[in-house]
Enzyme design. Sequence first.
Site, mmCIF file in Angstrom:
data_model
loop_
_atom_site.group_PDB
_atom_site.id
_atom_site.type_symbol
_atom_site.label_atom_id
_atom_site.label_comp_id
_atom_site.label_asym_id
_atom_site.label_seq_id
_atom_site.Cartn_x
_atom_site.Cartn_y
_atom_site.Cartn_z
ATOM 1 N N ASN A 1 -10.369 -2.630 2.646
ATOM 2 C CA ASN A 1 -10.083 -2.647 1.208
ATOM 3 C C ASN A 1 -11.362 -2.370 0.428
ATOM 4 O OD1 ASN A 1 -7.345 -3.201 1.343
ATOM 5 N ND2 ASN A 1 -7.556 -5.390 0.975
ATOM 6 N N HIS B 1 0.827 -1.215 0.000
ATOM 7 C CA HIS B 1 0.000 0.000 0.000
ATOM 8 C C HIS B 1 0.864 1.269 0.000
ATOM 9 C CE1 HIS B 1 -3.897 -2.060 0.894
ATOM 10 N NE2 HIS B 1 -3.090 -2.944 1.448
HETATM 11 FE FE1 HDE Z 1 -2.445 -4.792 5.421
HETATM 12 N N1 HDE Z 1 -0.649 -3.986 5.894
HETATM 13 N N2 HDE Z 1 -1.778 -6.611 5.981
HETATM 14 N N3 HDE Z 1 -4.174 -5.665 4.787
HETATM 15 N N4 HDE Z 1 -3.118 -3.026 4.823
HETATM 16 C C1 HDE Z 1 -0.306 -2.696 5.756
HETATM 17 O O1 HDE Z 1 0.741 -1.397 7.376
HETATM 18 C C2 HDE Z 1 -0.677 -6.841 6.702
HETATM 19 C C3 HDE Z 1 -4.505 -6.984 4.880
HETATM 20 C C4 HDE Z 1 -4.372 -2.730 4.407
HETATM 21 O O2 HDE Z 1 -3.218 3.495 4.024
HETATM 22 C C5 HDE Z 1 1.003 -2.365 6.390
HETATM 23 O O3 HDE Z 1 1.006 0.817 7.727
HETATM 24 C C6 HDE Z 1 -0.600 -8.224 7.052
HETATM 25 C C7 HDE Z 1 -5.901 -7.175 4.658
HETATM 26 C C8 HDE Z 1 -4.451 -1.342 4.063
HETATM 27 O O4 HDE Z 1 -1.591 3.354 5.467
HETATM 28 C C9 HDE Z 1 1.424 -3.691 7.025
HETATM 29 C C10 HDE Z 1 -1.690 -8.821 6.486
HETATM 30 C C11 HDE Z 1 -6.397 -5.928 4.411
HETATM 31 C C12 HDE Z 1 -3.180 -0.816 4.302
HETATM 32 C C13 HDE Z 1 0.296 -4.607 6.630
HETATM 33 C C14 HDE Z 1 -2.428 -7.795 5.825
HETATM 34 C C15 HDE Z 1 -5.310 -5.004 4.494
HETATM 35 C C16 HDE Z 1 -2.384 -1.895 4.786
HETATM 36 C C17 HDE Z 1 2.006 -1.709 5.500
HETATM 37 C C18 HDE Z 1 -2.059 -10.286 6.510
HETATM 38 C C19 HDE Z 1 -7.837 -5.549 4.065
HETATM 39 C C20 HDE Z 1 -2.728 0.594 4.054
HETATM 40 C C21 HDE Z 1 2.085 -0.269 5.941
HETATM 41 C C22 HDE Z 1 -2.470 -10.752 7.736
HETATM 42 C C23 HDE Z 1 -8.770 -5.780 5.112
HETATM 43 C C24 HDE Z 1 -2.965 1.481 5.215
HETATM 44 C C25 HDE Z 1 1.233 -0.178 7.085
HETATM 45 C C26 HDE Z 1 -2.556 2.879 4.879
HETATM 46 C C27 HDE Z 1 -1.055 -1.747 5.170
HETATM 47 C C28 HDE Z 1 0.267 -5.881 7.017
HETATM 48 C C29 HDE Z 1 -3.602 -8.068 5.102
HETATM 49 C C30 HDE Z 1 -5.501 -3.596 4.285
HETATM 50 C C31 HDE Z 1 2.785 -4.172 6.679
HETATM 51 C C32 HDE Z 1 0.490 -8.881 7.864
HETATM 52 C C33 HDE Z 1 -6.666 -8.488 4.719
HETATM 53 C C34 HDE Z 1 -5.680 -0.605 3.545
HETATM 54 O O5 HDE Z 1 1.507 -3.588 8.404
#
Ligand code: HDE
Length: 702
Positions: free
Chosen positions: A150, A77
């Site tokens: 999302n 992201h």
């Molecule tokens: Fe994320 N995800 N994600 N994700 N995600 C990040 O956090 C992660 C997942 C989502 O505008 C990171 O600040 C793991 C699902 C958004 O700043 C990180 C797993 C969904 C954003 C991270 C998921 C998301 C992130 C990277 C699997 C939808 C952007 C930078 C378990 C429900 C937020 C940060 C923004 C961002 C980890 C899966 C949505 C690395 C480990 C499912 C919208 O922490």
Amino acid sequence: MADSIYTKRNPGQGGETHQTASGDDQPPLTTQQGVVVADDQNTLRVGDRGPALLEDFHFREKIFHFDHERIPERVVHARGYGVHGRFTLAKSLAKYTTARVLSDVGAETPMFVRFSTVAGNKGSSDLARDVRGFAAKFYTPEGNWDIVGNNIPVFFIQDAIKFPDLIHAAKPAPDREFPQAQTAHDNFWDFISLTPESMHMVMWTMSDRAIPRSFRFMEGFGVHSFRLINAKGESTFVKFHFKPRLGLQSVMWNEAVKINGADPDFHRRDLWDAIEAGAPPEWDFGVQLFDEAFAEQFEFDILDPTKIIPEEQVPVEIIGSFVLDGLVDNFFAETEQVAFCTQNVVPGIGFSNDPLLQGRNFSYLDTQLKRLGSPNFTHIPINAPRCPIHNHQQDGHMAMRNPRGRVNYEPNSWDAGPREDPKTGYRHFAAAEGGPKVQLRPESFADHYSQARQFFVSQTPIEQKHIGDALVFELSKCQRPEIRERMVAHLLNIHPDLAQTVAAGLGLPRLPKAHDPAIAPLTDLPPSDALSIAKNGPQRFEGRKLGILVSDGADAAIVDALIAAVGAEKGVYEIIAPHITGATLSDGALRVAHQKVDGGPSVLYDAVAIVLSEAGAALLARDKTAKDFVSDAFAHCKFIAYTDPAKALFEKAGIAPEDMDEGFIPLAEKGDAKTFLKACAPLRVWDRELKVDLDAAAPPPA
Ligand code: HDE
């Protein structure tokens, strides 16, 4: 020459060196220490051609700061765009939750929302085929609450431990560092074709949901099941939904590819422009509420993030809305530094055992430390709660909020410092848990195809075609044929028609054997209209953009009528002309152009009007970009209004008179502009696509 940087002066005396005119009301330039700077054009050196001196503290501070301007971009992201907004609650959920944000009817909660793509780098283009992040931070009176959602309600994987693998596979390959911001490559499809749990999500990412027209026309989903907890400590499960008031809308893949070239910032510009123009987008905020009893009898596990709960089974109850109406003052300070965390919840809102959510609750805090460099990232204004903060946490890099006085521990007998509050404090839901420690995927997560099929059969035929086209496109970019075959083997478990289409599109000599499913898929799940974009599209032109291509001598009354009609529909317009100076219309007045024709291709507009004089049409008929303008608008199934002379341009652009279907609307008199704007509310003439697209006619394999 008092304002020249070449001013001769006596050493030590200083002098006038401003390059820019100095406005009297501008503050003086200072160092970070507050010292007013006398010369910002020249480093301190020995003589005018001699070596630089270390003593020049302003130069060193300026370059030092510049050298450290970047922070690590988000690992996923990375490309995103944030804006401020306000959530207003219309219906209380007090029966289910103590959270004030969900029970104080009429209360306005400030928000910050960041939209993003997942796979691309920070500088990648907006129209990548990808999931869009839709992360919302609510600054509630009881602390910050983040829904890090999302625009797609399911996810690729069921357990957080697979997230690094998924993302590694999707991002550029480690040796060559390409392809950027796309999934059309071997590594991604290799991983996906070996991960059957991703099949439902893949249906969504291959659908038009993954190429939205604008952030303003996207749904948002919290994805996981969360809990609401009421005053009696009872829990109700909840899924969060955001529904755009302007309806859903996406672009076509061929359009997306061209938009990326014409305007890589298409989505962020769209949001910025809409807010700046005073037309801020709004979403209804909805919840699906369900209890343990429903969870028990639902066909799938409510903890499985690769499943939805169809709205027909548990309706989405609209309880409020939010408007995004505030632009940031500074992109870095706000959008880049905002730190969303799934574990940011407030009293009355809790977690389910969804294994993806549980993993995320660890990951987000960890990532903020890496990116923002300090446990004090919560002190940055965009992350700071708007309610009082009192605790004994202290020090660390960049601490802005150290506690006052001598007491920094608890318990203490100084009768000072904050104390816990068992009445209003956060209580985790006391779910009864027990069992052996295991590394096991539950049996109830084993169905990977039924909802993928349900999604597919819920689409209109044209949307189904787009899914097939997208799969063929992506898999055609895979060099290893076995990956293509493995994917078709999965598609056979989803829908035979889709498998056939994709196999034909890929030129497979024969259909492979269907992948052996862990459990037999259900084939009788009923279609759900809520899953289709076309069935939830716009009803009017509001919020959309009309491109008006004009030439010298074009009918001024018609151009004015179009402008008035688009305004009446609350849409916007741009004038596109052969020259950026604009065009002198039939009334002798110059209409200034927003775009020169090669800078304003029709992919940037929802509908187009071609208003030309005969001479203008003859001129533009020789111009490649003008021909592309109309042939693309035609191929992308857009509504096209035109004055009679425009037919000469159509013909040269390969649009024969018999191609001019009901999407072509003549502009002969003023009233026609209104008729056109009303007629083009659905935005696309989808029937046309089958006539202009080669893929529509691919023969099925044996
Ligand atoms: Fe994320 N995800 N994600 N994700 N995600 C990040 O956090 C992660 C997942 C989502 O505008 C990171 O600040 C793991 C699902 C958004 O700043 C990180 C797993 C969904 C954003 C991270 C998921 C998301 C992130 C990277 C699997 C939808 C952007 C930078 C378990 C429900 C937020 C940060 C923004 C961002 C980890 C899966 C949505 C690395 C480990 C499912 C919208 O922490």
